[in-house]
Design a protein around this motif. Structure first.
Motif, PDB file in Angstrom:
ATOM      1  N   ASN A  30       0.799  -1.223   0.000  1.00 42.44           N
ATOM      2  CA  ASN A  30       0.000   0.000   0.000  1.00 42.44           C
ATOM      3  C   ASN A  30       0.832   1.274   0.000  1.00 42.44           C
ATOM      4  OD1 ASN A  30       0.491  -1.003   2.806  1.00 42.44           O
ATOM      5  ND2 ASN A  30      -0.388   0.976   3.358  1.00 42.44           N
ATOM      6  N   PHE A  35      -4.465   2.258  -0.030  1.00 38.14           N
ATOM      7  CA  PHE A  35      -5.738   1.547   0.029  1.00 38.14           C
ATOM      8  C   PHE A  35      -6.911   2.418  -0.420  1.00 38.14           C
ATOM      9  CE2 PHE A  35      -3.586  -0.977   3.566  1.00 38.14           C
ATOM     10  CZ  PHE A  35      -3.300  -2.036   2.734  1.00 38.14           C
ATOM     11  N   ASN A  36      -6.794   3.717  -0.235  1.00 42.93           N
ATOM     12  CA  ASN A  36      -7.898   4.623  -0.593  1.00 42.93           C
ATOM     13  C   ASN A  36      -7.759   5.200  -1.997  1.00 42.93           C
ATOM     14  OD1 ASN A  36      -5.745   6.310  -0.153  1.00 42.93           O
ATOM     15  ND2 ASN A  36      -6.806   7.717   1.236  1.00 42.93           N
ATOM     16  N   ASP A  68     -15.292  -5.836   8.308  1.00 42.61           N
ATOM     17  CA  ASP A  68     -15.312  -4.623   7.487  1.00 42.61           C
ATOM     18  C   ASP A  68     -13.949  -4.353   6.865  1.00 42.61           C
ATOM     19  OD1 ASP A  68     -17.976  -4.211   7.986  1.00 42.61           O
ATOM     20  OD2 ASP A  68     -17.654  -2.691   9.543  1.00 42.61           O
ATOM     21  N   GLU A  69     -12.883  -4.559   7.650  1.00 38.03           N
ATOM     22  CA  GLU A  69     -11.540  -4.388   7.095  1.00 38.03           C
ATOM     23  C   GLU A  69     -11.296  -5.381   5.969  1.00 38.03           C
ATOM     24  OE1 GLU A  69      -8.688  -2.676  10.665  1.00 38.03           O
ATOM     25  OE2 GLU A  69      -8.763  -4.827  10.292  1.00 38.03           O
ATOM     26  N   LYS A  71     -13.402  -6.839   3.985  1.00 41.82           N
ATOM     27  CA  LYS A  71     -14.143  -6.467   2.772  1.00 41.82           C
ATOM     28  C   LYS A  71     -13.475  -5.306   2.058  1.00 41.82           C
ATOM     29  CE  LYS A  71     -18.435  -5.979   0.518  1.00 41.82           C
ATOM     30  NZ  LYS A  71     -17.977  -4.894  -0.345  1.00 41.82           N
ATOM     31  N   LYS A  72     -12.989  -4.333   2.820  1.00 42.68           N
ATOM     32  CA  LYS A  72     -12.315  -3.184   2.209  1.00 42.68           C
ATOM     33  C   LYS A  72     -11.094  -3.633   1.409  1.00 42.68           C
ATOM     34  CE  LYS A  72      -9.586  -0.558   4.716  1.00 42.68           C
ATOM     35  NZ  LYS A  72      -9.089   0.456   5.681  1.00 42.68           N
ATOM     36  N   TYR A  73     -10.341  -4.579   1.952  1.00 41.31           N
ATOM     37  CA  TYR A  73      -9.129  -5.009   1.272  1.00 41.31           C
ATOM     38  C   TYR A  73      -9.437  -5.912   0.079  1.00 41.31           C
ATOM     39  CZ  TYR A  73      -6.921  -3.033   5.395  1.00 41.31           C
ATOM     40  OH  TYR A  73      -6.521  -2.180   6.386  1.00 41.31           O
ATOM     41  N   ASP A  75     -12.097  -5.413  -1.755  1.00 44.81           N
ATOM     42  CA  ASP A  75     -12.501  -4.417  -2.746  1.00 44.81           C
ATOM     43  C   ASP A  75     -11.280  -3.780  -3.411  1.00 44.81           C
ATOM     44  OD1 ASP A  75     -15.217  -4.780  -2.371  1.00 44.81           O
ATOM     45  OD2 ASP A  75     -15.408  -3.169  -0.895  1.00 44.81           O
ATOM     46  N   TYR A  76     -10.263  -3.510  -2.624  1.00 44.78           N
ATOM     47  CA  TYR A  76      -9.001  -2.947  -3.127  1.00 44.78           C
ATOM     48  C   TYR A  76      -8.356  -3.899  -4.125  1.00 44.78           C
ATOM     49  CZ  TYR A  76      -3.965  -1.635  -2.552  1.00 44.78           C
ATOM     50  OH  TYR A  76      -2.640  -1.294  -2.720  1.00 44.78           O
TER      51      TYR A  76
END
Length: 259
Positions: A30, A35-36, A68-69, A71-73, A75-76
Motif C-alpha cells: 500500500n 488503500f484509498n 469490514d476491514e 471487505k475493504k481489502y 474491494d481494493y
C-alpha cells in the motif's frame, strides 16, 4: 518481487529497478498504491506498471482483524484486478497478560467466504514460531495454519514464507509436497547460520539448500509466484547487491531444472 523489499523507494524507483532486473511480477504494497486510491489513481498505477513490463499480480501482506476491514481489502484487490490477496486475518487476544495479534478461526471464515465470492485467492502468510524473530501466536507455520482453514473454501490457502519455514525446523520441500493444493504464493530469501528467518541474506550466501525446494515446486506443478522478499536489503551500504545476486541465483536453480 514482494513489494516490501522496496519499502524505502517510490513507485517510480521501484518500477525502474524491476525493469532493469528483468522482473515482471509484483505483489503490491500500500505504500506504492494506497488503500484509498481512486479508480483514476489505480488506472495510472497499472499504466506505469505496464510501461515497465510489470504485472501487479497480488497485494499484501495486509493485516486485518474485522469483517469490514477484510471487505475493504478485497474491494481494493478487486479494483486492481489481481488474483491473490496475501493476508493475515488476526484478532486481538490477551496472551500472557499482554494484548497481541493472534490467529483467528472467525476471521479465517470471513476471509474464506469473501475469497469464494470475489474469486480472489486469499493467501495467509506464516510468521514463524520463534518469538524473537516471528510471532508464534499468529499463523506461525503452514501446518498449524492448515488446521484453521482445512474445511473452508478452497480459495483460502497460504503464502508460504520459505525462510520462516526453514528457521522453524521444517523441511520446506516436504511442506510443499504435503500442502501444495493450498499454496498460492511464496516469499523467498536465504537466511544466515543463526536461522534468523525474519532478516535473511542473499540467495547464495545462506544455509538453505533451494534445489530440493524448487524440485518440489516443479514436481507438484506449482504455477504461482515466488516473491523475493529481502526486508533488510537496503539496511546498510552495499546490501542493494543482495537483490540482483539473489535473482541470478534463484533463476540459475530454476533453469537447471527445466531440462
Amino acid at each position: 518481487m514482494a513489494g516490501y523489499t522496496y519499502n524505502k523507494f517510490t513507485l517510480d524507483q521501484t518500477l525502474d529497478a524491476l525493469e532493469k532486473l528483468d522482473v515482471h511480477y509484483l505483489c503490491v504494497k500500500n505504500f506504492h498504491l494506497p488503500f484509498n486510491s481512486t479508480a483514476a489513481q489505480i488506472s495510472e498505477f497499472k499504466k506505469k506498471c505496464s510501461d515497465h513490463g510489470v504485472t501487479p499480480y497480488g497485494v499484501g501482506p495486509i493485516y486485518m482483524s474485522t469483517p469490514d476491514e477484510a471487505k475493504k481489502y478485497f474491494d481494493y484487490a478487486a479494483a486492481l484486478g489481481v488474483d491473490i490477496l496475501v493476508g493475515v486475518p488476526g484478532e486481538k487476544k490477551e496472551i500472557n497478560g499482554k494484548m497481541t495479534s493472534a490467529s483467528s478461526r472467525k476471521m479465517c471464515e470471513v476471509c474464506a467466504k469473501l475469497a469464494g465470492e470475489y474469486r480472489i485467492k486469499y493467501a495467509i502468510h506464516n510468521h514463524g514460531a520463534n518469538p524473537k524473530t516471528g510471532n508464534p501466536n499468529l499463523y506461525p507455520t503452514v501446518p498449524s495454519t492448515y488446521e484453521y482453514i482445512k474445511d473452508l473454501d478452497p480459495n483460502i490457502g497460504f503464502c508460504m514464507d520459505i525462510a520462516y519455514t526453514y528457521a522453524d525446523g521444517l523441511d520446506p520441500a516436504e511442506i510443499i509436497r504435503t500442502y501444495h493444493k493450498r499454496i498460492f504464493d511464496g516469499h523467498i530469501r536465504n537466511i544466515d547460520p543463526g536461522n534468523n528467518g525474519s532478516a535473511g541474506v542473499s540467495g547464495p550466501n545462506g544455509v538453505i539448500n533451494f534445489r530440493p525446494i524448487f524440485e518440489a515446486l516443479r514436481d507438484v506443478g506449482y504455477t504461482g509466484c515466488l516473491g523475493l522478499e529481502l526486508a533488510n536489503a537496503f539496511g546498510k551500504a552495499g546490501d542493494t547487491l543482495w537483490i540482483p545476486e539473489s535473482i541470478g541465483y534463484f533463476r540459475a536453480i530454476y533453469d537447471s531444472l527445466k531440462g
